[in-house]
Write a protein that holds these residues in place. Structure first.
Motif, PDB file in Angstrom:
ATOM      1  N   PHE A  71       0.885  -1.047  -0.063  1.00 37.54           N
ATOM      2  CA  PHE A  71       0.013  -0.108   0.080  1.00 37.54           C
ATOM      3  C   PHE A  71       0.879   1.311  -0.126  1.00 37.54           C
ATOM      4  CE2 PHE A  71      -3.390  -2.602   2.036  1.00 37.54           C
ATOM      5  CZ  PHE A  71      -4.313  -2.559   1.033  1.00 37.54           C
TER       6      PHE A  71
ATOM      7  N   VAL B 212       2.657  -4.734   2.745  1.00 37.83           N
ATOM      8  CA  VAL B 212       1.815  -5.502   3.569  1.00 37.83           C
ATOM      9  C   VAL B 212       1.706  -6.790   3.681  1.00 37.83           C
ATOM     10  CG1 VAL B 212      -0.644  -5.550   4.113  1.00 37.83           C
ATOM     11  CG2 VAL B 212      -0.017  -3.595   2.712  1.00 37.83           C
TER      12      VAL B 212
ATOM     13  N   PRO C 253      -2.514 -11.457  14.167  1.00 41.72           N
ATOM     14  CA  PRO C 253      -2.976 -10.398  15.064  1.00 41.72           C
ATOM     15  C   PRO C 253      -3.390  -9.087  14.009  1.00 41.72           C
ATOM     16  CG  PRO C 253      -0.390 -10.626  14.842  1.00 41.72           C
ATOM     17  CD  PRO C 253      -1.244 -11.711  14.527  1.00 41.72           C
ATOM     18  N   SER C 254      -4.099  -8.222  14.597  1.00 43.43           N
ATOM     19  CA  SER C 254      -4.868  -7.137  13.978  1.00 43.43           C
ATOM     20  C   SER C 254      -3.529  -6.342  12.820  1.00 43.43           C
ATOM     21  CB  SER C 254      -5.332  -6.038  14.788  1.00 43.43           C
ATOM     22  OG  SER C 254      -5.825  -5.088  13.872  1.00 43.43           O
TER      23      SER C 254
ATOM     24  N   GLY D 241      -2.390  -8.657   7.589  1.00 42.00           N
ATOM     25  CA  GLY D 241      -2.515  -8.595   6.165  1.00 42.00           C
ATOM     26  C   GLY D 241      -3.538  -9.834   5.924  1.00 42.00           C
TER      27      GLY D 241
ATOM     28  N   GLU E 177     -13.610 -12.431   8.643  1.00 45.43           N
ATOM     29  CA  GLU E 177     -14.355 -12.143  10.154  1.00 45.43           C
ATOM     30  C   GLU E 177     -15.896 -11.993   9.990  1.00 45.43           C
ATOM     31  OE1 GLU E 177     -12.151  -9.904  12.768  1.00 45.43           O
ATOM     32  OE2 GLU E 177     -10.148  -9.663  11.395  1.00 45.43           O
TER      33      GLU E 177
END
Ligand SMILES: Nc1ncnc2c1ncn2[C@@H]1O[C@H](COP(=O)(O)OP(=O)(O)OP(=O)(O)O)[C@@H](O)[C@H]1O
Ligand SMILES: [Mg+2]
Lengths: 362, 259
Positions: B29, B34, B53-54, B57, B180
Motif C-alpha cells: 500500500f 503489507v 494479530p490485527s 494482512g 471475520e
C-alpha cells in the motif's frame, strides 16, 4: 440488591392530555411565555395592518373585466390587464388563430406530468407515452404537417416557451449531470480531468454570460449561412449550466455510499455499469433528492433569463404588456400574476420531490 | 466427499485438485509492504482458517484472491485461471469465488430476495423465476425464508449475515471467502452464523475463513494458518496448532485470544 415491585396488571394508560380544545391549543402554542405572547401580538398587529387593505385593493375594489382607462380611474387592483392580454402573455407572437395548438400541447404536457407523479404508473409504456407525447407536442407547436400551418419557432413565446426550456432543460441536464458526476470519480485521469475542468468552468460563470455566448459569440464561429435556432442555443446553454450543478450534488451522494457496497457488488461479479446502475446510483440519487430538486427549481426560474437574448418567455410577454400605454402602471398586478404562475410550477416540483422521497424510503 | 468429516485426512486433501494456488505473493500500500511473500495451496473441499494479530494482512490476502485488492508481485491462480489485469479473467474468478464481509454489505435499497437474485440475474443472465427459486432454496438453507420480502435494515445482524452468506451461495461459487464474518455481531448471534458455516463445511464447500473463533477452527478446519507482518508464520492442523504451537509469536497470540 434492589427488588423490583411486580407490576400488578397491564393497565393501558392514555397519553397525557396536553391541551384541551381550541383555547388550550392557543394557550399552549401561542401564549405559553412572555416572548411568544409578544411575537403573537406583533404578528397579529401586522396581519391587521396588511390583510384588510390588501383584500380591499385586490378583491373589493378590484377591476376584473374593464378597459385600461376605467382601471386608471379606480383605486383598486387592475386584474383586467391580465384578462385583456392573457393570450399575448400566454402565447406571445404565436398566430392567434393557431393558439389552440400550444394550448393543447401544454395540456398534453400537464397530463403526462400528472400521470408521472404516481410512481405506480411508471413503466415502459409511460416512457413510450412520453416519447409519443413529445412528438405530438413538437408537431403541434411547429406544424407544417397534416394541414397544420407551419409556425416559425421565432414566433414561439409565453408559457409554452418557458415550459419547453424547462422541461427539456431539466430532463436533459439531470442524466448529463449524473454522467458528469461519474466522470469526476472515474479512475481514468483523462476523463476525470476533463469533467473537472468542465464543471469548474461552468460553475465559474453566470448563466447570463453563457446565454450571451450562445446567442452572440457562438454564431460567429459558424460558417456563413449556417444558423442554429436561437431557442436551441439557449436550451443548450441552460442544459450545460444546470448539468454542472446537478453533477456536484450527485457527487456528494456518491461519496455517501460506503465502500463495502462497491466491494459486495464487485465480488458478486457485477461490472462497473451494473454496479453503478443497480447498486450505487439508486442509493446515491435518493439521498440527494432534496438538493437536486432545489437545483431544478432554481433552473426553472432561471429560464426567465432568456429575455436578455430577446426570447419572449412568459416573463417577457408579461412585461411587454406593461409598455402598452393603455396598461402602463399596473406592474404590481402583472408581476403578482407572474409570481403565481411560477409558484404553482415550483410548488408542484417540491411537493413531488417530497412525495418521491417518502415513497423511496426503506 | 471423502474429506467432509470431523477428522479430515490431509492425504485425501493432497490428492484433490488444487483450486487456489498462491505463489510468492507481494503487495504494497504505497510504501507499506503489507504482504511479503505468501505461498498457499488450497485443495478443492479444503477448509482453512486464517488467524493472526490485527494488521497482519489477513484481510488483504483474501481480498487479493477475488481482486478486491490488486497484488504487485507473484501469482494467484484460481481454478486454473491466473489473476491478471485481464478483465475477463477477473470476472470469471469473481463468479467462482464468493465473499462474506465483516459488515455484511447487503444492498439496503433492495429486498432480501432481490439482494439474492441480483447476481444470478445480471451476471449469470438467469431468468428471474429461476433465480428466485434458487434464492428461496438458499434462504431456506440459512433458515430465513420467511424474511424474503423484508429489507436488510429490518433484520438483526445475525440474520443479515446469514442473508449475505446465502447471497454468495446463489452464485454457486466453488470457493467461499469469509473475512471475520462474526466479529461485528452481538455474542448471542454468533452461533447462528457459525452453524450455517459449519453446515456449509459439511457439504464440502472449499472455505477460507479469517476468524478468531477457535471453536469453529477446531471443529471444521483442515488447516489453521497464522499470519504476522504479511507472512504465513505457522501452519498446522487445528489440534497441533492449538495444543503445540511452535513459534513464540503464535504462542503469544494464542495466549492473548484464549486469555
Ligand atoms: N486501502 C489501504 N490503504 C493503505 N493501507 C491499508 C489499506 N488497507 C489495509 N491497509 C493496511 O494494511 C495492513 C494490513 O491490513 P489488513 O486489513 O489486511 O489487516 P488484518 O490482518 O485483516 O487486520 P484486522 O484483524 O484488523 O482486520 C494494516 O496495517 C492496514 O493499516
Ligand atoms: Mg481484517
Amino acid at each position: 440488591m434492589t427488588v423490583y415491585e411486580p407490576i400488578e396488571e397491564f393497565t393501558d394508560l392514555k397519553p397525557p392530555v396536553t391541551s384541551i380544545g381550541v383555547l388550550g391549543w392557543i394557550r399552549s402554542k401561542l401564549f405559553n411565555n412572555w416572548y411568544n405572547s409578544l411575537l403573537t401580538l406583533a404578528t397579529l398587529y401586522l396581519l391587521v395592518k396588511v390583510v384588510p387593505p390588501f383584500i380591499d385593493w385586490a378583491v373589493i375594489n378590484g377591476n376584473w373585466n374593464t378597459t385600461g382607462a376605467a382601471c386608471h380611474q379606480s383605486k383598486g387592483a387592475c386584474w383586467s390587464i391580465i384578462h385583456a392580454n392573457i393570450r399575448f402573455i400566454m402565447f406571445g407572437f404565436y398566430p392567434p388563430t393557431e393558439q389552440w395548438r400550444p394550448l393543447l400541447a401544454m395540456m398534453l404536457l400537464f397530463a403526462l406530468l400528472l400521470v408521472s407523479r404516481n410512481r405506480r404508473w411508471w413503466s415502459k409504456y409511460l416512457g413510450f407515452a412520453w416519447l409519443a407525447g413529445l412528438v405530438v407536442m413538437g408537431l403541434l407547436m411547429k406544424g407544417g404537417l397534416f394541414g397544420l400551418p407551419a409556425v416559425d419557432s421565432g414566433q414561439w413565446g409565453g408559457l409554452p416557451l418557458t415550459l419547453i426550456l424547462s422541461v427539456f432543460g431539466l430532463t436533459a441536464a439531470y442524466p448529463l449531470g449524473v454522467i458528469l458526476a461519474l466522470g469526476r470519480q472515474s479512475r481514468m485521469p483523462a476523463i476525470r480531468y476533463l469533467t473537472i475542468v468542465y464543471i469548474e468552468m461552468i460553475r465559474g460563470v453566470p448563466l447570463i454570460s453563457l446565454l450571451f455566448m450562445s446567442a452572440i459569440i457562438f454564431p460567429l464561429f459558424l460558417p456563413e449561412g449556417v444558423t442554429i435556432n436561437k431557442i436551441i442555443r439557449a436550451q443548450v446553454a441552460i442544459i450545460m449550466f444546470t448539468a454542472a450543478y446537478v453533477a456536484e450534488v450527485v457527487r456528494g451522494g456518491l461519496q455517501a455510499i460506503p465502500k463495502g457496497q462497491y466491494e459486495a457488488a464487485e465480488s458478486l461479479g457485477l461490472n462497473y455499469w451494473q454496479t453503478m446502475r443497480l447498486i450505487v446510483l439508486p442509493q446515491a440519487l435518493k439521498i440527494v433528492i432534496p438538493p437536486t430538486v432545489s437545483i431544478l427549481i432554481s433552473a426553472f426560474k432561471d429560464t426567465s433569463l432568456v429575455v436578455i437574448i430577446a426570447l419572449y418567455d412568459i416573463l417577457k410577454t408579461t412585461q411587454s404588456t406593461l409598455s402598452n400605454p393603455e396598461w402602463m402602471g399596473f406592474s404590481t398586478e402583472a408581476y403578482l400574476f407572474l409570481a403565481l404562475v411560477y409558484f404553482i410550477c415550483c410548488y408542484f416540483m417540491s411537493t413531488w420531490s417530497r412525495k418521491l422521497e417518502k415513497e423511496l424510503q426503506t | 466427499m471423502s474429506n467432509s468429516g470431523q477428522n479430515p485426512s490431509p492425504a485425501a486433501a493432497e490428492e484433490a485438485r488444487q483450486i487456489i494456488k498462491i505463489i510468492d505473493l507481494h503487495k504494497w500500500f504505497g510504501e507499506f509492504h503489507v504482504l511479503r511473500g505468501i505461498n498457499l495451496e488450497v485443495a478443492a473441499g479444503e477448509r482453512i482458517v486464517v488467524c493472526g494479530p490485527s494488521g497482519s494482512g489477513k484481510s488483504t490476502m483474501i481480498r487479493c484472491i477475488n481482486r478486491l485488492e490488486e497484488h504487485q508481485r507473484g501469482q494467484i491462480i484460481v481454478d486454473g485461471i491466473e489473476l491478471s489485469n485481464n478483465l475477463k479473467n477477473i470476472e470469471k474468478i469473481r463468479e467462482e469465488v464468493g465473499m462474506v464481509f465483516q459488515h455484511f454489505n447487503l444492498f439496503p435499497h433492495l429486498t432480501i430476495l432481490d439482494n439474492l437474485t441480483l447476481g444470478p440475474i445480471w451476471v449469470k443472465k438467469m431468468p428471474r423465476r429461476e433465480a428466485e427459486e434458487i434464492a428461496m432454496y438458499f434462504l431456506e438453507k440459512v433458515h430465513i425464508a420467511e424474511q424474503a420480502k423484508k429489507f436488510p435494515g429490518q433484520l438483526s445482524g445475525g440474520q443479515q449475515q446469514r442473508v449475505a452468506i446465502a447471497r454468495s451461495l446463489c452464485m454457486k461459487p466453488k470457493v467461499m471467502l469469509f473475512d471475520e464474518p462474526t466479529s461485528a455481531l452481538d455474542p448471542e448471534m454468533v452461533k447462528e452464523v457459525l452453524d450455517v458455516m459449519i453446515s456449509l463445511a459439511h457439504e464440502g464447500m472449499t472455505m477460507i475463513v479469517v476468524t478468531h473463533e477457535m471453536g469453529f477452527a477446531k471443529s471444521v478446519a483442515h488447516r489453521v494458518l497464522f499470519m504476522d507482518e504479511g507472512r504465513i508464520v505457522e501452519e498446522n492442523t487445528p489440534d497441533e496448532f492449538f495444543d503445540h504451537p511452535e513459534h513464540e509469536r503464535t504462542k503469544l497470540f494464542l495466549s492473548q485470544i484464549l486469555h
